[in-house]
Design a protein around this motif. Structure first.
Motif, short mmCIF file in Angstrom:
data_model
loop_
_atom_site.label_atom_id
_atom_site.label_comp_id
_atom_site.label_asym_id
_atom_site.label_seq_id
_atom_site.Cartn_x
_atom_site.Cartn_y
_atom_site.Cartn_z
N UNK A 77 0.82 -1.21 0.00
CA UNK A 77 0.00 0.00 0.00
C UNK A 77 0.86 1.26 0.00
N UNK A 78 1.95 1.25 0.75
CA UNK A 78 2.82 2.43 0.80
C UNK A 78 3.40 2.75 -0.58
N UNK A 79 3.81 1.73 -1.31
CA UNK A 79 4.39 1.97 -2.63
C UNK A 79 3.34 2.43 -3.64
N UNK A 80 2.14 1.89 -3.56
CA UNK A 80 1.09 2.36 -4.48
C UNK A 80 0.74 3.81 -4.15
N UNK A 118 -1.14 -10.79 -1.10
CA UNK A 118 -1.77 -9.49 -0.99
C UNK A 118 -1.20 -8.63 -2.10
N UNK A 119 -2.07 -7.96 -2.87
CA UNK A 119 -1.58 -7.15 -3.98
C UNK A 119 -2.44 -5.92 -4.18
N UNK A 120 -1.84 -4.95 -4.84
CA UNK A 120 -2.57 -3.73 -5.19
C UNK A 120 -1.97 -3.18 -6.47
N UNK A 121 -2.85 -2.76 -7.39
CA UNK A 121 -2.40 -2.31 -8.69
C UNK A 121 -2.43 -0.81 -8.87
N UNK A 122 -1.68 -0.35 -9.87
CA UNK A 122 -1.66 1.05 -10.25
C UNK A 122 -1.23 1.15 -11.71
N UNK A 123 -1.46 2.32 -12.28
CA UNK A 123 -0.96 2.62 -13.63
C UNK A 123 0.05 3.75 -13.52
N UNK A 181 2.33 6.72 -18.04
CA UNK A 181 2.17 6.33 -19.44
C UNK A 181 1.07 5.29 -19.64
N UNK A 182 0.38 4.91 -18.56
CA UNK A 182 -0.74 3.98 -18.66
C UNK A 182 -0.38 2.51 -18.54
N UNK A 183 0.88 2.19 -18.27
CA UNK A 183 1.28 0.79 -18.09
C UNK A 183 0.79 0.32 -16.73
N UNK A 184 0.27 -0.89 -16.69
CA UNK A 184 -0.31 -1.42 -15.45
C UNK A 184 0.73 -2.21 -14.67
N UNK A 185 0.78 -1.93 -13.36
CA UNK A 185 1.72 -2.54 -12.43
C UNK A 185 0.97 -3.01 -11.20
N UNK A 186 1.60 -3.87 -10.43
CA UNK A 186 1.10 -4.17 -9.09
C UNK A 186 2.29 -4.48 -8.21
N UNK A 187 2.13 -4.12 -6.94
CA UNK A 187 3.07 -4.58 -5.92
C UNK A 187 2.36 -5.69 -5.19
#
Length: 129
Positions: free
Chosen positions: A86-89, A110-115, A118-124
């Motif tokens: 959560x901290x990184x997102x 446990x995961x959480x995603x972000x873009x 440039x719109x590329x999708x990531x998750x930690x």
């Protein structure tokens, strides 16, 4: 085999993309002025290689996809502790990215995603156990 991973992505603004990922803890590798790409590292074995669109097209041999309408990849990065997810997102959002909702507890992960900008999708993610 070294097990290193290299993720190559096109970005519209190389300096802005380097600053965004540096805000998340990626470490930039020095590059010559005017270079059409940049490399950053995350941990010991994950390398992010950013290219301006024309350089990416020449490298990949295909057009850059429109991240508003298509996903070319979703990159997931494991971290040491659940609270880092959560901290990184949140850091990604503060640096100009967008969160893709709350974290998901799947029991084993446990995961959480972000873009990124440039719109590329990531998750930690943090594996349970």
């Amino acid at each position: 085999m070294t097990g290193a991973t290299f993720v190559n992505l096109p970005v519209r603004d190389l300096d802005a993309a380097v600053a965004f990922f540096a805000a998340l803890g990626f470490v930039p590798v020095p590059r010559p002025p005017g270079a059409p790409g940049a490399q950053l590292t995350f941990g010991a074995t994950t390398h992010l290689v950013l290219h301006l669109p024309a350089a990416f097209t020449a490298f990949a041999g295909v057009d850059v996809c429109d991240t508003a309408t298509a996903r070319e990849v979703i990159v997931g990065l494991a971290v040491d502790r659940r609270e880092q997810v959560d901290a990184l997102v949140e850091r990604a959002v503060d640096a100009g990215g967008s969160a893709l909702g709350p974290g998901q507890d799947l029991g084993y992960l446990y995961m959480r995603g972000f873009r990124d900008p440039d719109g590329h999708q990531w998750s930690f993610l943090h594996p349970a156990g």
